[in-house]
Design a protein around this motif. Structure first.
Motif, PDB file in Angstrom:
ATOM      1  N   PHE A 101      97.136  47.232  87.443  1.00 21.01           N
ATOM      2  CA  PHE A 101      95.697  47.316  87.702  1.00 21.01           C
ATOM      3  C   PHE A 101      94.874  47.693  86.485  1.00 21.01           C
ATOM      4  N   ILE A 102      95.512  48.372  85.521  1.00 18.21           N
ATOM      5  CA  ILE A 102      94.726  48.668  84.325  1.00 18.21           C
ATOM      6  C   ILE A 102      95.215  47.816  83.152  1.00 18.21           C
ATOM      7  N   ASP A 103      95.774  46.652  83.537  1.00 20.46           N
ATOM      8  CA  ASP A 103      96.141  45.628  82.564  1.00 20.46           C
ATOM      9  C   ASP A 103      97.107  46.117  81.494  1.00 20.46           C
ATOM     10  N   VAL A 147      87.338  48.854  85.772  1.00 16.67           N
ATOM     11  CA  VAL A 147      88.748  49.187  85.535  1.00 16.67           C
ATOM     12  C   VAL A 147      89.588  47.918  85.341  1.00 16.67           C
ATOM     13  N   MET A 148      89.642  47.097  86.376  1.00 19.19           N
ATOM     14  CA  MET A 148      90.538  45.944  86.305  1.00 19.19           C
ATOM     15  C   MET A 148      90.094  44.907  85.281  1.00 19.19           C
ATOM     16  N   ASN A 152      89.530  45.104  80.122  1.00 18.65           N
ATOM     17  CA  ASN A 152      90.008  44.385  78.937  1.00 18.65           C
ATOM     18  C   ASN A 152      89.212  43.106  78.700  1.00 18.65           C
ATOM     19  N   ARG A 194      85.640  52.719  81.286  1.00 22.34           N
ATOM     20  CA  ARG A 194      86.784  52.604  82.193  1.00 22.34           C
ATOM     21  C   ARG A 194      87.194  53.980  82.719  1.00 22.34           C
ATOM     22  N   ARG A 195      87.201  54.951  81.794  1.00 21.53           N
ATOM     23  CA  ARG A 195      87.584  56.310  82.211  1.00 21.53           C
ATOM     24  C   ARG A 195      86.580  56.849  83.233  1.00 21.53           C
ATOM     25  N   MET A 226      86.945  55.105  86.555  1.00 19.60           N
ATOM     26  CA  MET A 226      88.107  55.609  87.289  1.00 19.60           C
ATOM     27  C   MET A 226      87.750  56.900  88.034  1.00 19.60           C
TER      28      MET A 226
END
Lengths: 296, 409
Positions: free
Chosen positions: A39-41, B109-110, B113, B129-130, B133
């Motif tokens: 899920f976090i690649d 999150v997903m 990238n 992202r942090r 989350m």
């Protein structure tokens, strides 16, 4: 040095991974390093890790190869969730031989194998069933596997293994003579404070491992057994879910155990009684479980 | 390139979504398959009706509330159950929370990238992202408080759904704080999301679409409504669920009838924004019909849902009571989700599940092909990157791909 964790996902709904994501901020605080997590690649590239956390069951050849490679590269393996521990819902494919069907464009999809639980294929160091396991159980398991856990964590981890869903259910058990035994029912007609088994409804609470908070019976739905069997059913020879349920139903309906068992054998099937555990060797290979007799 | 076929496992969920790209000719061929068949519909078919929603939520551990609501709704229709006042509002509210949680998990999150690749702002995306989350964890704790468990919670059983006022009483303060954090996160992420969407010309979508979504029925816009389709000319038509359901599973599309004689359907946040007039078709054309617009739609939708929850909390706009609808399907984060159950002569229930992933499959395939051609690239690494960015704009997880596989039986 940080404890390196790889999260690997096999055949599942991925709910265990979502439950695991809830502890990601905690992992950072506790000096765990998440080196792989779909899920976090972050994909596992075959490197050595301290703990491999696996969700899902084995469904095809790729899963089998991955799991064996992972076992050889991980110091500890944690089977997370009912799919990894008992095969999960998709384990039904094993009973119905559905995995033998040809499906998908075979040229590009892996060859299906007999659906299995991870725990039946490789040795695991810890198994945390439930659908999905609550975060505190995952934390306790990781602390224990990493050697960072305290005595208190060990105690907590043991405690929930000895409970059943009934132990957390607020419904009151009462005897109602000759109550009608049933699988389907109108929820609105049932007393919300009385045990569902007392009211003749098939509930798997007495044969299911506790720790979930009994959310289903609290809300009016009988336990479906998503946490897998109790330790008694796993460890004691000669025990099987249908006997245990029949005993409880008999004592609460004033019927004989034999009569209840006869009614149940006529009305239920393996898909109902082993929805989440049908492909597990623990139940399939236990001679007394007679699981295959219920496939119809 | 020496390799004629590029095979990509979408890494968010290993092996559950697989893209096969044949680049041996100028016109690449793209095929999205779900290699892992989980037989969920078969399991549902062999259960008593009360237990079906519980099993249905196990189709996806990410959009579990939407599956639960869709399944409950269908069991209500099948049994002729009318929900008591306030209970329908609970289902809508739970589905709203599901959309907010999923949109945050999806974008911040997903797809983090992908945001990094598109904007090259690596450090800022890492911080986002942090934070994303942490907001996700906050919101999950609200689901736990309201419904007993953060994943696969118990929303209720046929005819017995808790009333919205009782739910709100338990979570009011916690929810107010979480909503403030969501707004803060959206504010921090806006620039990066828009910058990523600014790369639309590099990731153009094909021309010719049909946008498919539920159109709101009164106040309820995620759990009630009629299925509406609009094409690029803005022509709208209403369709009934049964028109979309195939008699048997079709390879790679599950039970959805693929629009073979028309343009592919796009469902999900972009389709919802188009059909609710939150985004205009001309703006979409200006952005080359890019699938990256899905991220913008998620941003718009999350902002709107947060405002709606604020209004509910301040009691300016309480969730209104309404009659249970008779239309099939709900909106799930990835798009329109239809559970269709019918009784069979043997007393069992026949189950067909139309997942948004199945509805979007032809669209995802076509957009990957268009982006590869537009970028004129042939390196395997670049092709993989393009395919992942495009596929994840629609859907970052393919858990429900397990429902889009054919059984030759």
């Amino acid at each position: 040095m940080a404890v390196r964790i790889a999260f690997i996902s096999l055949s599942s709904c991925n709910g265990c991974q979502v439950s695991f994501l809830n502890i990601v901020p905690w992992l950072e605080e506790k000096d765990f390093e998440l080196v792989a997590c779909p899920f976090i690649d972050k994909k596992w590239k075959g490197e050595e890790v301290d703990i491999a956390v696996i969700e899902g069951s084995i469904s095809n050849k790729e899963h089998l190869e991955l799991i064996k490679k992972l076992r050889s590269r991980a110091h500890k393996v944690l089977a997370l969730g009912t799919c990894a521990v008992y095969g999960g819902i998709q384990g039904i494919k094993r009973l119905s031989k559905l995995y033998e069907d040809k499906f998908g464009p075979r040229e590009f999809t892996p060859e299906p194998v007999t659906p299995r639980a991870v725990t039946d294929v490789v040795e695991v160091d810890a198994a945390v069933p439930r659908c999905p396991p609550p975060e505190n159980f995952i934390k306790q398991a990781l602390l224990l596997l990493s050697g960072l856990g305290s005595r208190e964590d060990t105690k907590k981890e043991r405690e929930w293994r000895f409970t059943t869903v009934c132990s957390q259910c607020p419904r009151k058990m009462v005897r109602i003579d000759n109550v009608r035994l049933r699988i389907d029912f109108n929820p609105a007609e049932l007393d919300p404070n009385i045990c569902l088994l007392s009211q003749g409804v098939l509930c798997l609470g007495p044969v299911t491992m506790g720790g979930c908070g009994a959310n289903c019976p609290r809300s009016g739905l009988p336990c479906a057994g998503c946490a897998g069997p109790t330790l008694e059913l796993i460890l004691v020879r000669g025990t099987r879910p249908i006997d245990k349920i029949s005993q409880v139903l008999a004592s609460m309906s004033g019927r004989s155990v034999e009569e209840v068992k006869r009614i149940l054998m006529e009305t239920i099937n393996a898909y109902l009684l082993h929805t989440f555990t049908a492909s597990s060797d623990i139940m399939l290979k236990k001679p007394s479980s007679r699981l295959l007799d219920l496939v119809r | 390139m020496s390799n004629k076929k590029v095979i990509i496992d979408l890494t968010r969920v290993e092996g559950e979504g697989r893209i096969i790209i044949d680049v041996s000719s100028e016109d690449p061929k793209v095929m999205l398959v779900g290699p892992d068949y989980r037989a969920i519909e078969y399991v549902m078919r062999n259960q008593p009706i009360n237990r079906i929603p519980l099993i249905a939520s196990r189709i996806c551990g990410i959009c579990y509330i939407s599956h639960y609501v869709a399944s409950l709704k269908e069991t209500h229709i099948l049994t002729g159950t009318v929900l008591p006042p306030g209970s329908l509002a609970t289902l809508e509210f739970a589905n709203m929370l599901q959309h907010i949680i999923d949109n945050i998990l999806h974008v911040f999150v997903m797809c983090s990238n992908d945001l990094s690749s598109l904007t090259k702002r690596y450090e800022e995306v890492k911080v986002l992202r942090r934070r994303g989350m942490k907001v996700f964890v906050d919101l999950m704790s609200i689901i736990r408080e309201a419904f007993g468990s953060p994943v696969h919670p118990m929303l209720g059983v046929i005819g017995l759904i808790p009333k919205i006022d009782d739910i709100l009483e338990k979570i009011r303060d916690q929810l107010s704080r979480a909503v403030a954090r969501v707004k803060e996160l959206l504010g921090e992420g806006e620039e990066i999301i828009m910058e990523a969407v600014g790369k639309s010309s590099e990731y153009p979508g094909s021309k010719g679409w049909q946008y498919l979504a539920l159109t709101p029925k009164g106040y309820y816009e995620l759990s009630e409504g009629n299925i509406m389709v609009t094409n690029e000319k803005g022509e709208k038509k209403e369709i009934i669920a049964d028109e979309l359901i195939a008699q048997r599973k079709i390879l790679r599309y599950g039970y959805i009838v693929p629009p073979l004689d028309g343009e592919p359907y796009r469902t999900g946040p972009l389709a919802r924004c188009v059909l609710k007039s939150l985004m205009s078709l001309s703006d979409i054309h200006k952005n080359d019909n890019s699938p990256l617009l899905y991220h913008m739609a998620r941003y718009i939708e999350t902002t709107r849902l947060v405002e709606k929850i604020e209004a509910i909390l301040s009691e300016k706009q309480p969730l209104q009571e309404s009659e249970a609808g008779l239309t099939h399907g709900v909106e799930a984060p990835r798009g329109t989700l239809i559970h269709r159950y019918t009784t069979q002569t043997d007393g069992k229930i026949n189950v067909a599940v139309l997942t948004p992933t199945a509805i979007n499959t032809p669209a995802i395939e076509r957009d990957i092909r268009t982006a590869i051609v537009a970028q004129g690239t042939r390196s395997e690494h670049e092709i993989k990157l393009i395919a992942e960015i495009v596929a994840r704009a629609y859907n970052p997880c393919f858990s429900c791909a397990a429902c889009i596989i054919n059984i030759n039986k």
